[in-house]
Every structure is written in structure tokens, then in C-alpha cells.
Design an enzyme around this catalytic site. Structure first.
Site, PDB file in Angstrom:
ATOM      1  N   PRO A  11      37.845  44.702  44.850  1.00 25.26           N
ATOM      2  CA  PRO A  11      38.418  43.841  43.811  1.00 25.26           C
ATOM      3  C   PRO A  11      38.349  42.368  44.196  1.00 25.26           C
ATOM      4  O   PRO A  11      38.386  42.013  45.376  1.00 25.26           O
ATOM      5  CB  PRO A  11      39.873  44.312  43.727  1.00 25.26           C
ATOM      6  CG  PRO A  11      39.843  45.713  44.246  1.00 25.26           C
ATOM      7  CD  PRO A  11      38.802  45.712  45.328  1.00 25.26           C
ATOM      8  N   CYS A  12      38.251  41.537  43.190  1.00 26.68           N
ATOM      9  CA  CYS A  12      38.088  40.091  43.424  1.00 26.68           C
ATOM     10  C   CYS A  12      39.355  39.344  43.061  1.00 26.68           C
ATOM     11  O   CYS A  12      39.312  38.222  42.579  1.00 26.68           O
ATOM     12  CB  CYS A  12      36.922  39.569  42.587  1.00 26.68           C
ATOM     13  SG  CYS A  12      37.037  39.992  40.829  1.00 26.68           S
ATOM     14  N   GLN A  13      40.517  39.969  43.294  1.00 27.92           N
ATOM     15  CA  GLN A  13      41.756  39.423  42.768  1.00 27.92           C
ATOM     16  C   GLN A  13      42.219  38.169  43.499  1.00 27.92           C
ATOM     17  O   GLN A  13      42.979  37.387  42.942  1.00 27.92           O
ATOM     18  CB  GLN A  13      42.849  40.499  42.808  1.00 27.92           C
ATOM     19  CG  GLN A  13      43.575  40.697  44.138  1.00 27.92           C
ATOM     20  CD  GLN A  13      42.707  41.319  45.222  1.00 27.92           C
ATOM     21  OE1 GLN A  13      41.569  41.680  45.004  1.00 27.92           O
ATOM     22  NE2 GLN A  13      43.265  41.446  46.405  1.00 27.92           N
ATOM     23  N   ASP A  14      41.797  37.945  44.716  1.00 30.39           N
ATOM     24  CA  ASP A  14      42.357  36.791  45.430  1.00 30.39           C
ATOM     25  C   ASP A  14      41.446  36.381  46.573  1.00 30.39           C
ATOM     26  O   ASP A  14      41.636  36.788  47.703  1.00 30.39           O
ATOM     27  CB  ASP A  14      43.752  37.127  45.967  1.00 30.39           C
ATOM     28  CG  ASP A  14      44.381  35.957  46.706  1.00 30.39           C
ATOM     29  OD1 ASP A  14      43.952  34.826  46.474  1.00 30.39           O
ATOM     30  OD2 ASP A  14      45.284  36.197  47.518  1.00 30.39           O
TER      31      ASP A  14
END
Length: 378
Positions: free
Chosen positions: A96-99
Site C-alpha cells: 500500500p502507498c498510504q504513507d
């Protein structure tokens, strides 16, 4: 793969390009953040075996389990004892590229596991596969002014005896997917294998090569009796609006004087496919007007149509609500776009290659400035 019905789409023809070596021992895969299985599907078609799969979203996990016939661990990756994972030849993950804002601040492999990306890093560190694949959005290259991709490559490169990490931007339309979809693919090769991996070049749309596959070609002959063919409820006002938008057009096609025009509306909403061109990028979420729309019919795309555009075969059924299936498809890696990578890695796992000394290339990549790495990837 569980077969619901014989696939009659272009995908089956593309899958014939998958090379399946006569394995004496099938390569073993670990898949993290597996989603519905787009990245895994062509590997399974080539005879690879999943030994561990993790996907937190229950519907996506059900989709994976039903189509691949394997058990999927749905626990949050933070709750998994990574010391107990089996050994594998290949590790994959669309982390995931959340942060990304914190990734580059991490103090190396021994730092705190504050980002989900670090769990993929830790699995590679513990299992030492011959190769790994990490996939992410195009924005990864420029996150934190390039510091994120620099730290990610640096972290993976330092694992064990070292990995040569080769980044590449893929526009999957160039690889036979009927969709303009750009993603960053990182392939890491363990240095002691001596395998000189080269990212396959996409040739469609190039001079003297086949044209890009169009959305119209992808949707040709699609039966409404297939799974996930439900139509989305659509308001009469929206139908009227769509009729004023041409092939490949969007809300900006409307004249500002039109009663349906809304000042300040984002121009890319109510985007319709152009039957003669690849679709624009399918997205996983968003509010009204972001569903992707058919042409010439004034309606939203069905999830089965999205599956065709994302290059899933017709006998691949998705679990969950209409909105949930849309999310799975919007987050997926297009299977057809991965076929050339599978064929290239087959050589590594079958031993069909001449070993080279990767350390010189490794040192060259280590010294390469971040901006040059980004340019190299493109």
C-alpha cells in the site's frame, strides 16, 4: 484456477504466450497485499505454487481463494509472526502507498516497522528468495522528492548478500492491456544467482508494431451471463448527461451554457471509453461520475467489463458488492501486463541462463544519483 466457464476473451489468447517450463520442482511463491490476485495469476498459469498468501480485505481474499484454490491469511500483516513463514523462491507484493512521508526516515532494516512496505521488506529479509517483485503507483518515484524510492531500493539492496533492484515504469497498454495504466515495478534479484534480469520492453503502439489493444476490442463478444455482469443503477439525469459526451470524452465536453453543466466540476468525471483506443486508467474508488462509462451505451461500466479492461479472463469471478469488486479491480495488477515478466523470471527458476557477475552492476546502481535512477526507470 477454478473454472466457472470457458474463457472466450482475448485474455486466453494472451495467456498462450506464457511459457511453462517442465518444472522438476515448481517455484514457490509468497504473496503479500495480494488483492484479488492479478499479479499472481500469470505465475500460477506458468506452474508456480503459492505457499503463503496474505490479504487483509475479506472480499479480495475470498476472490483469491476461490480462483486459485489456496488458503488466504486475512489477518493484518502486523499480527503475523513472520518468523514462521515458509521459504520461497519468489516474493511478490503490491504494498500500500498510504504513507511514503515516513519511509525515507526509517533507520534501515532494523528500524521500526511503521509502514506496511516494511513488512514486505522483512519477509524478503527472512526468506531470502531468489527474486522479489514489488508494484506501486507512479507517484512512488517522486514521493518525498525521490527520497522514498531511494530508501526503498537501498533497503532491499542491503538484504543478506545483496539484491540488485531494478525499477521500471510500465505502461501496461504497451504490453497488450487495453488500458493506459502506468505503474512502478521493482524486481529484485539475489546477487548470488548471477541472473541478469532485464525488464521486458512493451512494443504495442510503437512504430511497425501492433497497435495498442482498444477498449472496443477488449469488450467484443462479452456475454451478460458471466459473473459480475450486474448493471449499476443510474439516474435519468445522468443518462441524459452521458448522451452529450462523445467517445473518450468527459464532463468537460459539456458547453458551460448547458443546464447540466456544473461550474467547478472536475473535468475527468463522467469519462467514457473510446472503443477505438485503450481505456484510461480504471480507479478503485471515488464518488459520483468516477465509475468509468460505456460508449455508445449511456451507462456505467459493469464490473465484468472492467475485468476485461484489466485483462482478467471471463472465468475469473469476483466476490463482494458492486462497489467492492470495483475496488478490487481498480487496485489490481493487470495479469496480461505481467506475462513478459513471468517468462523472463522462468529462466531464473529453471536455470536456463548463463551466470554473470552482478556485483559490478550492483555497485553502479548503488552510486547512481536518485534523479538518474528515476530517469533510468522511465
Amino acid at each position: 484456477m477454478k473454472s466457472l466457464k470457458r474463457d472466450l476473451s482475448y485474455v486466453s489468447q494472451e495467456f498462450k504466450r506464457i511459457q511453462k517450463p517442465n518444472w522438476t520442482k515448481a517455484p514457490k511463491m509468497i504473496s503479500l497485499f495480494a488483492g484479488c490476485g492479478g499479479l499472481d495469476l500469470p505465475f500460477h498459469q506458468a506452474g508456480y505454487k503459492s505457499v503463503y498468501v496474505n490479504e487483509f480485505n475479506k472480499d479480495a481474499a475470498n476472490t483469491f481463494a476461490e480462483n486459485f484454490g489456496v488458503t488466504v491469511d486475512t489477518r493484518p500483516i502486523e499480527d503475523v509472526d513472520l518468523t514462521k513463514l515458509p521459504k520461497a523462491d519468489l516474493v511478490t507484493g503490491g504494498f500500500p502507498c498510504q504513507d511514503f512521508s515516513m519511509i525515507w526516515k526509517r533507520p534501515g532494516l532494523d528500524g521500526t516497522r511503521g509502514n506496511l512496505y516494511t513488512y514486505l521488506l522483512e519477509v524478503v529479509n527472512r526468506t531470502k528468495p531468489k527474486a522479489f517483485i514489488a508494484e506501486n503507483v507512479l507517484g512512488l518515484l517522486t514521493a518525498n522528492n525521490g527520497a522514498a524510492i531511494e530508501q526503498i531500493i537501498e533497503d532491499f539492496s542491503q538484504i543478506g548478500g545483496g539484491y540488485l533492484v531494478i525499477p521500471k515504469v510500465y505502461n501496461f497498454a504497451d504490453y497488450g492491456v487495453p488500458q493506459y495504466r502506468q505503474r512502478v515495478v521493482l524486481v529484485g534479484i539475489r546477487l548470488d544467482t548471477g541472473f541478469n534480469f532485464v525488464h521486458p520492453v512493451g512494443i504495442r503502439g510503437k512504430a511497425n508494431q501492433p497497435n495498442h489493444r482498444s477498449a472496443g476490442e477488449a469488450l467484443k463478444g462479452l456475454s451478460e451471463n458471466l459473473p459480475n455482469s450486474e448493471h449499476m443503477n443510474i439516474q435519468p439525469k445522468t443518462i441524459k448527461l452521458l448522451k452529450k459526451i462523445g467517445p473518450g470524452g468527459n464532463f468537460s465536453d459539456l458547453d458551460p451554457s448547458d443546464p447540466l453543466y456544473v461550474k467547478g466540476m472536475i473535468s475527468h468525471v463522467y469519462r467514457r471509453i473510446d472503443p477505438d483506443k485503450p481505456s484510461t486508467t480504471l480507479i478503485a474508488g471515488g464518488g459520483g461520475g468516477t465509475w468509468g462509462y460505456h460508449y455508445p451505451e449511456p451507462r456505467a461500466l459493469t464490473n465484468r467489463e472492467r475485468a476485461r479492461i484489466q485483462s482478467f479472463p471471463d472465468n475469473f469471478a469476483f466476490s463482494g458488492s458492486f462497489t467492492e469488486v470495483r475496488r478490487q479491480l481498480g487496485n489490481a495488477v493487470p495479469p496480461v501486463g505481467v506475462i513478459p515478466v513471468v517468462n523472463e523470471l522462468n529462466r531464473l527458476f529453471s536455470g536456463d541462463y548463463t551466470k554473470v557477475n552482478l556485483r559490478g552492476l550492483y555497485k553502479w546502481m548503488q552510486k547512481m544519483p536518485t534523479k538518474q535512477k528515476i530517469a533510468f526507470a522511465k
